[in-house]
Design a protein around this motif. Structure first.
Motif, PDB file in Angstrom:
ATOM      1  N   ALA A   5      -0.645   1.999 -19.638  1.00  0.00           N
ATOM      2  CA  ALA A   5      -0.091   0.962 -18.975  1.00  0.00           C
ATOM      3  C   ALA A   5      -1.467  -0.034 -18.607  1.00  0.00           C
ATOM      4  CB  ALA A   5       0.484   1.178 -17.577  1.00  0.00           C
ATOM      5  N   SER A   6      -2.498   0.371 -18.234  1.00  0.00           N
ATOM      6  CA  SER A   6      -3.719  -0.076 -17.822  1.00  0.00           C
ATOM      7  C   SER A   6      -4.211  -0.998 -19.268  1.00  0.00           C
ATOM      8  CB  SER A   6      -4.554   0.639 -17.342  1.00  0.00           C
ATOM      9  OG  SER A   6      -5.430   1.428 -18.404  1.00  0.00           O
ATOM     10  N   ALA A  48       1.531   2.817  -9.376  1.00  0.00           N
ATOM     11  CA  ALA A  48       1.690   1.305  -9.197  1.00  0.00           C
ATOM     12  C   ALA A  48       0.837   0.639  -8.531  1.00  0.00           C
ATOM     13  CB  ALA A  48       3.309   0.904  -9.179  1.00  0.00           C
ATOM     14  N   ALA A  49       0.774   1.270  -7.332  1.00  0.00           N
ATOM     15  CA  ALA A  49      -0.221   0.698  -6.259  1.00  0.00           C
ATOM     16  C   ALA A  49      -2.029   0.943  -6.942  1.00  0.00           C
ATOM     17  CB  ALA A  49      -0.132   1.566  -4.827  1.00  0.00           C
ATOM     18  N   LEU A  50      -2.131   1.899  -7.349  1.00  0.00           N
ATOM     19  CA  LEU A  50      -3.256   2.062  -7.988  1.00  0.00           C
ATOM     20  C   LEU A  50      -3.609   0.655  -9.052  1.00  0.00           C
ATOM     21  CD1 LEU A  50      -5.992   3.457  -9.036  1.00  0.00           C
ATOM     22  CD2 LEU A  50      -4.649   4.616 -10.621  1.00  0.00           C
ATOM     23  N   LEU A  51      -2.636   0.643  -9.835  1.00  0.00           N
ATOM     24  CA  LEU A  51      -2.800  -0.347 -11.015  1.00  0.00           C
ATOM     25  C   LEU A  51      -2.764  -1.944 -10.342  1.00  0.00           C
ATOM     26  CD1 LEU A  51      -0.981   0.757 -13.848  1.00  0.00           C
ATOM     27  CD2 LEU A  51      -3.171   0.983 -13.931  1.00  0.00           C
ATOM     28  N   THR A  52      -2.188  -2.013  -8.989  1.00  0.00           N
ATOM     29  CA  THR A  52      -2.366  -3.109  -8.483  1.00  0.00           C
ATOM     30  C   THR A  52      -3.613  -3.609  -7.869  1.00  0.00           C
ATOM     31  OG1 THR A  52       0.167  -3.168  -8.072  1.00  0.00           O
ATOM     32  CG2 THR A  52      -1.375  -4.699  -6.446  1.00  0.00           C
ATOM     33  N   THR A  53      -4.228  -2.383  -7.222  1.00  0.00           N
ATOM     34  CA  THR A  53      -5.432  -2.673  -6.741  1.00  0.00           C
ATOM     35  C   THR A  53      -6.732  -2.430  -7.838  1.00  0.00           C
ATOM     36  OG1 THR A  53      -5.841  -0.445  -6.206  1.00  0.00           O
ATOM     37  CG2 THR A  53      -5.219  -1.939  -4.367  1.00  0.00           C
ATOM     38  N   SER A 104       0.853  -1.356  -0.101  1.00  0.00           N
ATOM     39  CA  SER A 104      -0.039   0.027   0.030  1.00  0.00           C
ATOM     40  C   SER A 104       0.830   1.126   0.004  1.00  0.00           C
ATOM     41  CB  SER A 104      -1.011   0.034   1.127  1.00  0.00           C
ATOM     42  OG  SER A 104      -1.727  -1.094   1.096  1.00  0.00           O
ATOM     43  N   PRO A 105       0.269   2.204  -0.757  1.00  0.00           N
ATOM     44  CA  PRO A 105       1.219   3.384  -0.778  1.00  0.00           C
ATOM     45  C   PRO A 105       1.058   4.252   0.444  1.00  0.00           C
ATOM     46  CG  PRO A 105      -0.813   4.013  -1.765  1.00  0.00           C
ATOM     47  CD  PRO A 105      -0.824   2.366  -1.595  1.00  0.00           C
ATOM     48  N   MET A 106       2.289   4.402   1.161  1.00  0.00           N
ATOM     49  CA  MET A 106       2.551   5.519   2.326  1.00  0.00           C
ATOM     50  C   MET A 106       3.492   6.642   2.187  1.00  0.00           C
ATOM     51  SD  MET A 106       0.889   3.341   4.892  1.00  0.00           S
ATOM     52  CE  MET A 106       1.760   3.513   6.454  1.00  0.00           C
ATOM     53  N   ARG A 107       3.266   7.519   2.906  1.00  0.00           N
ATOM     54  CA  ARG A 107       4.267   8.563   3.141  1.00  0.00           C
ATOM     55  C   ARG A 107       5.519   8.097   4.040  1.00  0.00           C
ATOM     56  NH1 ARG A 107       1.584  11.067  -1.091  1.00  0.00           N
ATOM     57  NH2 ARG A 107       0.030  12.737  -0.209  1.00  0.00           N
ATOM     58  N   GLY A 108       6.566   8.354   3.311  1.00  0.00           N
ATOM     59  CA  GLY A 108       7.768   7.803   3.835  1.00  0.00           C
ATOM     60  C   GLY A 108       8.269   8.684   4.901  1.00  0.00           C
ATOM     61  N   CYS A 109       7.698  10.049   4.814  1.00  0.00           N
ATOM     62  CA  CYS A 109       8.194  11.145   5.638  1.00  0.00           C
ATOM     63  C   CYS A 109       7.438  11.089   6.964  1.00  0.00           C
ATOM     64  CB  CYS A 109       8.280  12.354   5.105  1.00  0.00           C
ATOM     65  SG  CYS A 109       6.391  13.093   4.779  1.00  0.00           S
ATOM     66  N   LEU A 110       6.025  10.423   6.896  1.00  0.00           N
ATOM     67  CA  LEU A 110       5.355  10.481   7.969  1.00  0.00           C
ATOM     68  C   LEU A 110       5.127   9.049   8.751  1.00  0.00           C
ATOM     69  CD1 LEU A 110       2.233  12.638   7.237  1.00  0.00           C
ATOM     70  CD2 LEU A 110       4.173  13.300   8.255  1.00  0.00           C
ATOM     71  N   THR A 111       5.762   7.928   8.135  1.00  0.00           N
ATOM     72  CA  THR A 111       5.547   6.579   8.434  1.00  0.00           C
ATOM     73  C   THR A 111       7.248   6.344   9.487  1.00  0.00           C
ATOM     74  OG1 THR A 111       4.651   6.191   6.491  1.00  0.00           O
ATOM     75  CG2 THR A 111       5.549   4.287   7.867  1.00  0.00           C
ATOM     76  N   GLU A 138       8.642  -3.190  -9.231  1.00  0.00           N
ATOM     77  CA  GLU A 138       8.922  -4.200 -10.444  1.00  0.00           C
ATOM     78  C   GLU A 138       7.560  -4.014 -11.509  1.00  0.00           C
ATOM     79  OE1 GLU A 138       8.846  -8.060  -8.975  1.00  0.00           O
ATOM     80  OE2 GLU A 138      10.770  -8.116  -8.318  1.00  0.00           O
ATOM     81  N   ALA A 139       7.150  -2.848 -11.687  1.00  0.00           N
ATOM     82  CA  ALA A 139       5.940  -2.426 -12.546  1.00  0.00           C
ATOM     83  C   ALA A 139       6.529  -2.184 -13.853  1.00  0.00           C
ATOM     84  CB  ALA A 139       5.221  -1.228 -12.068  1.00  0.00           C
ATOM     85  N   GLU A 140       6.887  -3.148 -14.559  1.00  0.00           N
ATOM     86  CA  GLU A 140       7.573  -2.956 -15.866  1.00  0.00           C
ATOM     87  C   GLU A 140       6.838  -2.183 -16.972  1.00  0.00           C
ATOM     88  OE1 GLU A 140      10.961  -2.996 -15.897  1.00  0.00           O
ATOM     89  OE2 GLU A 140      10.792  -3.959 -13.836  1.00  0.00           O
ATOM     90  N   LYS A 141       5.432  -2.695 -17.165  1.00  0.00           N
ATOM     91  CA  LYS A 141       4.524  -1.994 -18.029  1.00  0.00           C
ATOM     92  C   LYS A 141       4.233  -0.774 -17.687  1.00  0.00           C
ATOM     93  CE  LYS A 141       1.364  -5.448 -18.262  1.00  0.00           C
ATOM     94  NZ  LYS A 141       0.125  -6.076 -18.281  1.00  0.00           N
ATOM     95  N   LEU A 142       4.388  -0.196 -16.371  1.00  0.00           N
ATOM     96  CA  LEU A 142       4.263   1.315 -16.186  1.00  0.00           C
ATOM     97  C   LEU A 142       5.344   1.990 -16.552  1.00  0.00           C
ATOM     98  CD1 LEU A 142       2.052   2.945 -14.640  1.00  0.00           C
ATOM     99  CD2 LEU A 142       3.236   2.468 -12.499  1.00  0.00           C
TER     100      LEU A 142
END
Ligand code: FES
Ligand code: FES
Length: 150
Positions: free
Chosen positions: A147-148, A109-114, A57-64, A81-85
């Motif tokens: 990509a989609s 990439a997170a969007l296209l996974t879900t 899941s996408p997260m903010r590295g600065c707040l995690t 590893e999202a080669e198509k994207l």
């Protein structure tokens, strides 16, 4: 007082860091592990330049914090590893200065996974937290659409 050891799993590799458990993951990635693909922008959760995946899941590295990712899989742009994207990003010449682009790709990439076939509205919604000062938004949207469909 000794600094506690933090276990960090990044891009499939295990690390043990002598670091404060409240340290933002972004700091650890960039300053300790040398993974500088993830960018520091606002440091306040507003721009998305620091976007990483935590258990996909996408997260903010600065707040995690490091303690929030104990036992979880962290993925950075270096391990994405999202080669198509990535191919679509190249075909649409998306980046300008490039600074926001790692975060953009991680969110896309997170969007296209879900949601493998997102509507335009879903793309705009999913990407709304990632700011691009160069205004590459139309090309980001086009690349995600390509990509989609690939
Ligand atoms: S640096 Fe994390 S959201 Fe801006
Ligand atoms: S490409 Fe320059 S900030 Fe997005």
């Amino acid at each position: 007082m000794t600094t506690p050891t933090q276990k960090l799993m990044v891009n499939g590799k295990d690390f043990s860091l002598d670091a404060d458990p409240n340290m933002p993951v972004l700091w650890a990635l960039r300053d300790i592990l040398g993974l500088t693909g993830t960018k520091f922008g606002c440091g306040a959760g507003l721009c998305g330049a620091c976007t990483i995946h935590v258990d996909g899941s996408p997260m903010r590295g600065c707040l995690t914090s490091l303690k929030q990712v104990q036992g979880k899989q962290v993925t950075t742009i270096e391990g994405l590893e999202a080669e198509k994207l990535k191919q679509a990003w190249l075909e649409h010449n998306v980046p300008q200065c490039g600074y926001c682009q790692a975060g953009q790709l991680m969110s896309a990439a997170a969007l296209l996974t879900t949601t493998p076939k997102p509507t335009e509205t879903q793309i705009v919604d999913a990407m709304s937290g990632n700011i691009c000062r160069c205004g590459t938004y139309p090309r980001i949207k086009a690349a995600i659409q390509s990509a989609s469909e690939a």
